[in-house]
Design a protein around this motif. Structure first.
Motif, PDB file in Angstrom:
ATOM      1  N   ASP A   1       0.836  -1.199   0.000  1.00 12.33           N
ATOM      2  CA  ASP A   1       0.000   0.000   0.000  1.00 12.33           C
ATOM      3  C   ASP A   1       0.875   1.255   0.000  1.00 12.33           C
ATOM      4  N   GLN A  24      -7.088  -3.426  -5.349  1.00 12.92           N
ATOM      5  CA  GLN A  24      -5.835  -2.747  -5.581  1.00 12.92           C
ATOM      6  C   GLN A  24      -5.231  -3.362  -6.842  1.00 12.92           C
ATOM      7  N   GLY A  26      -4.458   4.237  -5.112  1.00 16.01           N
ATOM      8  CA  GLY A  26      -4.968   3.829  -6.412  1.00 16.01           C
ATOM      9  C   GLY A  26      -6.301   4.473  -6.758  1.00 16.01           C
ATOM     10  N   TYR A  63      -7.490   3.878  -1.207  1.00 14.05           N
ATOM     11  CA  TYR A  63      -6.043   4.035  -1.052  1.00 14.05           C
ATOM     12  C   TYR A  63      -5.570   4.869  -2.238  1.00 14.05           C
ATOM     13  N   GLN A  67      -8.555   0.337 -10.038  1.00 17.24           N
ATOM     14  CA  GLN A  67      -8.172   0.242  -8.629  1.00 17.24           C
ATOM     15  C   GLN A  67      -9.064   1.199  -7.832  1.00 17.24           C
TER      16      GLN A  67
END
Length: 436
Positions: A83, A264, A210, A208, A204
């Motif tokens: 991440d 992700q 993405g 996060y 994605q």
């Protein structure tokens, strides 16, 4: 995540990022003007390379090459989580404690301003690196207020992966250039018996970094902006709404499968590789993994890449990639600078293309006929990079990306409509900018 003993000047983390710069006067966080003293690149001995988890296994191969030639100046690979947000946070914690555990940092290209403004990384001597041979948009990601704080080690551009075999059987002669074409192509393909149970498209979309990338691409590909060149937010516009609506509506109508809200990069890669997706937005690292003919990929030899689609024509990727920067609190900086030259060299990028196909930074590598034949995605990738739009280049990037993720996720999951999410995002980004 690999555990590495914490010792002075013996930690390394692998990716391919870098830092540049000779900064004269620049504003420090909080508005105070400061002058960055010219660092002293002294000291030789073991160092560390700090980067996200290496999915390709190529980083250690690179470090082994260096370590064989420099047995007294070995580099240890410090692997951080996959991440990006977690990577950034761990690097910041190391910087704030002034620890020498991290030496050379692999930074996402949008972190340069933040790390440079806080003086967590040293300004770099520009004459040590062949910047003129690199693609200009990539070089600019390593600069802050005219100085070089990170050196491009790899770039990245989003591309549309698609199933050539299924499009051909459905009578589709070329990959889609617009979102509407992509949805129409999906409808045709899904009528094929061999496409039963397949989903149309994924990117994605987990909350996060993405998601920030995919949101920005949707906005830019609809003619909008996240921030203007001066850093002012511009998300409360009809163009931005059309971009976000594409994502929201695609979840609603099934173009994007519901479980993609948790995707992700690796989740989408596995889905495409398993034959579950017709189209996928991805980085170039995926290409050789999907092309493997060892039985691990169900679609080897049956896919290709194209530019990302947009509202009325080809879309715009977010500019990705990694630069290498030198931690201000590190030791053995003479060794570190030599290692950064090695890591960002054209020779090494030729070597790593075979195992870790991130986008090269050198223009010459995209023109080499032998390389293009071996790596057919290179022309599309170069176009993606040259037309890419940087994410906001601000020194409080963590606050900006968190706000984008929160509001985009709220719209895609239905807790807010697109108009309200963008209105709230505009307000938050304005407040954050005013507080700088």
């Amino acid at each position: 995540m690999t555990a590495v003993p914490l010792r002075r000047a013996t930690r390394t983390s692998g990716a391919v990022l870098a830092g540049l710069a000779v900064l004269a006067a620049c504003g420090a966080p909080g508005g105070a003007s400061t002058v960055h003293a010219k660092p002293s690149f002294e000291g030789r001995g073991p160092i560390t390379y700090v980067a996200g988890k290496d999915a390709t296994g190529s980083v250690q191969l690179v470090l082994d090459r260096w370590n064989k030639l420099h047995p007294k100046e070995k580099v240890t690979f410090v692997q951080l989580p996959t991440d990006p947000d977690a990577q950034r946070q761990q690097m910041i914690q190391n910087a704030q404690t002034k620890s020498d555990a991290y030496t050379v940092l692999s930074l996402d290209v949008v972190w340069t301003s933040e790390f440079a403004a806080h003086r967590w990384v040293d300004p770099l001597p520009q004459d040590r690196f062949p910047l003129r041979k690199m693609l200009k948009p990539i070089v600019e990601t390593g600069k802050y207020r005219g100085g070089l704080y990170a050196v491009p080690a790899s770039s990245d551009g989003g591309m549309l992966y698609y199933r050539t075999d299924l499009l051909k059987r459905a009578g589709i002669k070329r990959p889609p250039a617009t979102w509407a074409e992509m949805k129409a192509d999906c409808a045709k393909v899904r009528k094929l018996p061999e496409a039963k149970g397949m989903h149309c498209y994924a990117g994605q979309f987990q909350k996060y970094e993405g998601l920030t990338v995919n949101f920005a691409e949707a906005v830019n590909s609809a003619g909008g902006l996240v921030t203007d060149p001066a850093g002012a937010p511009r998300v409360d516009t009809p163009q931005a709404r059309r971009g976000l609506d594409f994502l929201v509506d695609s979840f609603k109508d099934g173009t994007i499968p519901k479980d993609a809200i948790t995707y992700q990069e690796e989740d989408g890669r596995r889905a495409f590789q398993a034959g579950k997706l017709i189209f996928e937005r991805q980085w170039p690292y995926m290409y050789p993994l999907v092309a493997k003919e060892d039985g691990s990929s169900k679609v080897a030899g049956r896919f290709a890449v194209a530019p990302l689609p947009g509202l009325t024509g080809p879309g715009a990727s977010s500019l990705g990639g990694h630069n290498v920067a030198l931690s201000a609190s590190a030791e053995n900086k003479a060794t570190a600078l030599d290692f950064m030259e090695f890591l960002t060299s054209e020779k090494l990028q030729r070597f790593t293309l075979a195992t870790a196909p991130a986008a090269p930074t050198f223009d010459e590598l995209y023109k080499d006929p032998k390389l293009v034949k071996k790596y057919p995605y290179l022309p599309t990738l170069k176009r993606s990079i040259l037309h890419a739009v940087p994410r906001p280049r601000v020194f409080r990037y963590g606050d900006v990306t968190a706000a984008i993720q929160r509001e985009a996720y709220a719209a895609m999951t239905g807790s807010k409509n697109s108009a309200q999410a963008l209105k709230d995002l505009q307000k938050t980004l304005r407040q954050q900018r005013a507080a700088q």
